[in-house]
Design a protein around this motif. Structure first.
Motif, PDB file in Angstrom:
ATOM      1  N   ILE A 186       0.724  -1.100   0.008  1.00  0.00           N
ATOM      2  CA  ILE A 186       0.047   0.019  -0.066  1.00  0.00           C
ATOM      3  C   ILE A 186       0.943   1.281  -0.132  1.00  0.00           C
ATOM      4  CG2 ILE A 186      -1.689   1.207   1.464  1.00  0.00           C
ATOM      5  CD1 ILE A 186      -2.850  -1.389  -0.178  1.00  0.00           C
ATOM      6  N   HIS A 187       2.105   1.135   0.829  1.00  0.00           N
ATOM      7  CA  HIS A 187       2.620   2.363   0.937  1.00  0.00           C
ATOM      8  C   HIS A 187       4.283   2.093   1.084  1.00  0.00           C
ATOM      9  CE1 HIS A 187       4.121   6.549   1.794  1.00  0.00           C
ATOM     10  NE2 HIS A 187       4.877   6.079   2.913  1.00  0.00           N
ATOM     11  N   VAL A 188       4.972   2.725   0.308  1.00  0.00           N
ATOM     12  CA  VAL A 188       6.659   2.695   0.527  1.00  0.00           C
ATOM     13  C   VAL A 188       7.159   3.982   0.619  1.00  0.00           C
ATOM     14  CG1 VAL A 188       8.736   1.727  -0.905  1.00  0.00           C
ATOM     15  CG2 VAL A 188       6.524   0.626  -1.106  1.00  0.00           C
ATOM     16  N   SER A 189       8.249   3.950   1.414  1.00  0.00           N
ATOM     17  CA  SER A 189       8.852   5.182   1.793  1.00  0.00           C
ATOM     18  C   SER A 189      10.350   4.921   1.948  1.00  0.00           C
ATOM     19  CB  SER A 189       8.587   5.737   3.162  1.00  0.00           C
ATOM     20  OG  SER A 189       9.184   7.023   3.351  1.00  0.00           O
ATOM     21  N   HIS A 190      11.220   5.825   1.306  1.00  0.00           N
ATOM     22  CA  HIS A 190      12.652   5.543   1.221  1.00  0.00           C
ATOM     23  C   HIS A 190      13.359   6.704   1.950  1.00  0.00           C
ATOM     24  CE1 HIS A 190      12.501   2.238  -1.798  1.00  0.00           C
ATOM     25  NE2 HIS A 190      11.490   3.218  -2.116  1.00  0.00           N
ATOM     26  N   ALA A 191      14.420   6.317   2.691  1.00  0.00           N
ATOM     27  CA  ALA A 191      15.355   7.768   3.108  1.00  0.00           C
ATOM     28  C   ALA A 191      15.553   8.580   2.191  1.00  0.00           C
ATOM     29  CB  ALA A 191      16.442   6.842   3.865  1.00  0.00           C
ATOM     30  N   VAL A 192      15.867   9.997   2.927  1.00  0.00           N
ATOM     31  CA  VAL A 192      16.347  10.693   1.914  1.00  0.00           C
ATOM     32  C   VAL A 192      17.705  10.717   1.915  1.00  0.00           C
ATOM     33  CG1 VAL A 192      14.315  12.209   2.705  1.00  0.00           C
ATOM     34  CG2 VAL A 192      16.467  12.537   4.185  1.00  0.00           C
TER      35      VAL A 192
END
Length: 121
Positions: free
Chosen positions: A107-113
């Motif tokens: 549903i959601h994926v987030s990656h490090a800046v």
């Protein structure tokens, strides 16, 4: 026809189904035995099944669990594979371990800046 290699990808835009299967073990000896069974079955049987994309096997640091994260093209591919005798025989070997299994959709994926990736601990 797929124009990119089929590798483990965690993306909410990728059309696949993810099987997350956590097996509960009673120490590192059981963990090692189960990991060998899962790796052997993946290499000898599962990766040759139509619709199979990838499998990733994770060991808990405390020795009490093994999680198998497997991606399939669709639920139908997963169901068809698990109807085959050679796949069912693999499942029998793992039945001695308590487990929790589920099919998931990302549903959601987030990656490090970038700055977080470069920061030293």
């Amino acid at each position: 026809m797929v124009d990119t290699p089929l590798v483990t990808t965690i993306s909410k835009d990728k059309e696949c189904v993810t099987l997350v299967n956590t097996f509960f073990t009673s120490g590192s000896g059981d963990q090692d035995e189960l990991i060998k069974v899962l790796v052997d079955a993946t290499e000898e049987i599962m990766k040759h099944q139509p619709g199979f994309i990838s499998a990733n096997i994770h060991r808990s640091y405390d020795g009490n669990a093994v999680t198998n994260y497997v991606q399939w093209r669709s639920t139908e591919h997963w169901r068809a594979a698990f109807q085959k005798q050679e796949v069912r025989e693999h499942i029998k070997i793992t039945e001695k371990y308590e487990r929790k299994m589920g099919l998931y959709q990302v549903i959601h994926v987030s990656h490090a800046v970038d700055s977080a990736l470069n920061d030293a601990v």
